[in-house]
Design an enzyme around this catalytic site. Structure first.
Site, PDB file in Angstrom:
ATOM      1  N   LYS A  92       0.812  -1.224   0.000  1.00  0.00           N
ATOM      2  CA  LYS A  92       0.000   0.000   0.000  1.00  0.00           C
ATOM      3  C   LYS A  92       0.848   1.279   0.000  1.00  0.00           C
ATOM      4  O   LYS A  92       0.439   2.303  -0.532  1.00  0.00           O
ATOM      5  CB  LYS A  92      -0.925   0.003   1.218  1.00  0.00           C
ATOM      6  CG  LYS A  92      -2.036  -1.039   1.147  1.00  0.00           C
ATOM      7  CD  LYS A  92      -3.030  -0.717   0.054  1.00  0.00           C
ATOM      8  CE  LYS A  92      -4.204  -1.668   0.040  1.00  0.00           C
ATOM      9  NZ  LYS A  92      -5.081  -1.455  -1.139  1.00  0.00           N
ATOM     10  N   GLU A 114      -9.709   5.989   3.171  1.00  0.00           N
ATOM     11  CA  GLU A 114     -10.476   4.882   3.736  1.00  0.00           C
ATOM     12  C   GLU A 114      -9.499   3.758   4.033  1.00  0.00           C
ATOM     13  O   GLU A 114      -8.421   3.702   3.450  1.00  0.00           O
ATOM     14  CB  GLU A 114     -11.517   4.398   2.722  1.00  0.00           C
ATOM     15  CG  GLU A 114     -10.987   3.417   1.657  1.00  0.00           C
ATOM     16  CD  GLU A 114      -9.958   4.011   0.705  1.00  0.00           C
ATOM     17  OE1 GLU A 114      -9.917   5.253   0.589  1.00  0.00           O
ATOM     18  OE2 GLU A 114      -9.189   3.250   0.092  1.00  0.00           O
ATOM     19  N   SER A 381       1.503  -9.761  -0.981  1.00  0.00           N
ATOM     20  CA  SER A 381       1.223  -8.323  -0.908  1.00  0.00           C
ATOM     21  C   SER A 381       1.458  -7.705   0.464  1.00  0.00           C
ATOM     22  O   SER A 381       1.715  -6.514   0.580  1.00  0.00           O
ATOM     23  CB  SER A 381      -0.208  -8.056  -1.354  1.00  0.00           C
ATOM     24  OG  SER A 381      -1.102  -8.849  -0.612  1.00  0.00           O
TER      25      SER A 381
END
Lengths: 402, 253
Positions: A92, A114, A381
């Site tokens: 991210k 968010e 990830s």
């Protein structure tokens, strides 16, 4: 030659994508698009991102041959792209850094975002601390319960975390509330969207910032095997790690691409988050995309053990790649992901995020059906420290039922 | 001449201001929809905006969100709403549907346009459909002479306001809040400048909407707008069954 050149000038991937947002936000997304186009041409912007990715995030992340996992699966070699080793523990941050620098270029010093699992929230709060930006994070109260540790991390980083208790109190509702906040504060606030969704240009911007995953993988794999991998596997909620991994390979049609959605309690139950498998095209959060919805167009609640996949839609580019059949989309249940979570820990000593465990589960199955001289790359990830409480509860529950 | 065009002609002839109440279809049960329409017509509504319930209304504040949830809990659907509208007799006030795009998309765009024409609907407001995307439905609506009412907001640049105002419709919906729907005790002072800006590029009636909750605000806005749209307050007044206060809002015309 590049074959895949989407989106078009209006932000459409085939019929998908676009800009389905209230008029109040139109100026902001047009401004963002203009600024991004300028930034792309600005060598200093790219240099600053590269510097932060290298020195602050710790890129390149390794491409690791998981020999024990390969042995366990008994087929193709399994490589892991270690996005879990990034600063803040997931992919991210690749996007958060890029967008935060864009926000600064636009003179916006407040960031709203968010978060589902909390990974995007933590990445955003981290970058805001680094760049001295104000940060407000909307998070479903259900997810706040599941990810208490990440909530505290965000708060330590100086972010204000606001609980959202409407709807299913998960990621979808957090996006609704973040959008409402943005509508009211658009003058001085940038919405740092965490996935390849939302109105144009977000799906493109997030993809471009995340495609560092795929570009590195390509280079690293070529160095190791002097060819391209046979298959690539990534998990999909909104789809940002997957598109970042797939994008540099889309024109290499000999590389098979697999996107793994969350089947929750099962694809034939009402408790899943498999928007591409079970949904149909519709409009939510600014884009036309595959959505879990009822026959009247009411959005349905998604269900997954992993908060990061708990979203009833999937990015417009994935929606397009499903229809064009360039990517194969399949799903993995909660239980299968839980099993893969433990397999990876025991075989490799790596704790994966529950999101990434979906990709691991699928890769194990896929590898078993492939030849030993073939190779798979899995996008790992994120790391799973945030999930150990959830897993402990689940395993306790399972053994209690026996 | 369409009901909506007619309604605005009449206002102009009488030099009166428009007042458009908003109700959520199915809030209080689908059975009371037509009664509420007749009631609002009798109170003097220029037109009535009917909200279609949606699970994720991102442009709306808590009042309309809750009304939407109440309607959805009663299993109200777009199909039911249109059937109900067909049943109402002797309603002369024009009906404007306010719906997010997804329920329309799921219903089928062509079928939706056909069925709302059949139900006698005069206009549509789709808050998540900016002009860049409106080709998805605009031509079909125009063919059936149903107006697509567009919104201009305080963040819309002048050139864009001009572009939006040139599209065909009886009036322009000026969003008088930087934010989502819902009552506000005080309105932004810059509204006057905003409306002046809008009026500098269009001769169309400009109606103010979002955040309007009392007669003082209506009278203030009517001193420089051509009328008002009232949503959350009307929903609250139906919820508390305060028809007296509702009536007083209409006395401001």
């Amino acid at each position: 030659m590049k074959i895949h050149t989407l989106p078009d000038a209006r932000g459409h991937f085939g019929i998908y994508g676009g800009r389905f947002i209230p008029e109040t936000l139109m100026s902001a997304v047009i401004e963002l698009e203009d600024e991004y186009n300028k930034a792309k041409m600005d060598g200093n912007f790219k240099k600053e991102i590269d510097r932060l990715l290298e020195e602050y995030v710790g890129r390149k992340t390794p491409l690791y041959l998981a020999a024990n996992l390969t042995c366990y699966a008994g087929g193709a070699r399994i490589y892991l792209k270690r996005e879990d080793l990034n600063h803040t523990g997931a992919h991210k941050i690749n996007n958060a850094i890029g967008q935060a620098l864009l926000a600064k270029r636009m003179g916006k010093r407040k960031i709203v975002a968010e978060t589902g699992a909390g990974q995007h929230g933590v990445a955003t709060a981290t970058v805001c601390a680094l760049l001295n930006l104000e940060c407000i994070i909307f998070m479903g109260t259900e997810d706040i319960k599941r990810q208490a540790q990440n909530v505290f991390r965000m708060e330590l980083l100086g972010a204000k975390v606001v609980g959202v208790s409407s709807g299913s109190s998960t990621l979808k509702d957090a996006v609704n509330e973040a959008l409402r906040y943005w509508v009211a504060n658009v003058d001085d606030t940038h919405y740092l969207l965490g996935s390849v969704m939302g109105p144009h240009p977000f799906p493109t911007i997030v993809r471009d910032f995340q495609s560092v995953i795929g570009f590195e993988t390509k280079e690293q794999f070529l160095k190791k095997e002097n060819r391209l991998p046979n298959a690539i596997v990534a998990c999909i909620g909104g789809g940002s790690n997957a598109i970042g991994m797939f994008y540099p390979f889309i024109d290499d049609t000999q590389v098979k691409l697999f996107g793994v959605e969350a089947a929750g309690q099962g694809i034939h139950t009402n408790y899943n988050a498999a928007s591409l498998t079970k949904g149909k095209p519709g409009v939510l959060h600014g884009a036309l995309m595959y959505l879990l919805q009822d026959e009247n167009g009411q959005i349905q609640e998604a269900h997954s053990i992993s908060a990061g996949l708990d979203y009833p839609g999937v990015g417009p580019e994935h929606s397009y790649l499903k229809d064009s059949k360039r990517v194969n989309y399949d799903s993995i249940t909660d239980n299968e992901a839980l099993e893969a979570f433990q397999i990876l820990i025991k075989s490799e000593g790596i704790i994966p995020a529950l999101e990434s465990a979906h990709a691991i589960a699928y890769a194990i199955r896929l590898a078993a059906a492939m030849d030993k001289d073939e190779s798979i790359v899995v996008c790992l990830s994120g790391r799973g420290d945030k999930d150990v409480d959830t897993v402990r509860e689940k395993l306790k529950g399972a053994s209690g039922n026996e | 001449m369409s009901k909506l065009i007619n309604a605005f002609h009449n206002l102009r002839a009488k030099n009166k201001k428009a007042i458009i109440p908003y109700i959520m279809a199915g809030d209080g049960g689908i059975d009371c929809l037509n009664d509420r329409l007749l009631l609002l017509e009798n109170m003097g509504a220029t037109a009535i905006e009917i909200g279609i319930p949606f699970s994720d209304p991102v442009a709306d504040g808590p009042t309309i969100q809750q009304a939407s949830i109440r309607a959805l809990n009663k299993k109200v659907t777009l199909k039911q709403i249109l059937l109900e509208l067909k049943k109402v007799k002797n309603l002369s006030v024009p009906i404007i549907l306010m719906t997010y795009l997804n329920p329309v998309y799921a219903y089928g765009i062509d079928k939706f346009v056909m069925d709302i024409a059949d139900a006698g609907v005069s206009g549509c407001i789709i808050p998540d459909l900016p002009i860049e995307e409106e080709n998805i439905i605009a031509q079909q609506l125009e063919k059936k002479q149903i107006e697509l009412i567009r919104l201009v907001t305080m963040t819309t640049p002048l050139e864009r306001i001009k572009l939006i105002s040139q599209k065909k419709s009886s009036f322009l919906y000026a969003v008088t809040i930087k934010g989502i729907t819902g009552t506000r005790s005080e309105l932004d002072e810059t509204i006057v400048d905003f409306i002046e800006k809008v009026k500098s590029v269009t001769s169309k009636p400009v109606l103010a909407g979002f955040g309007i909750s009392n007669t003082q605000q209506i009278m203030h806005l009517n001193s420089f707008c051509d009328g008002v749209i009232i949503g959350s307050k009307i929903i609250e007044l139906f919820e508390t069954n305060d028809l007296k206060t509702m009536e007083s809002l209409f006395m401001t015309q």
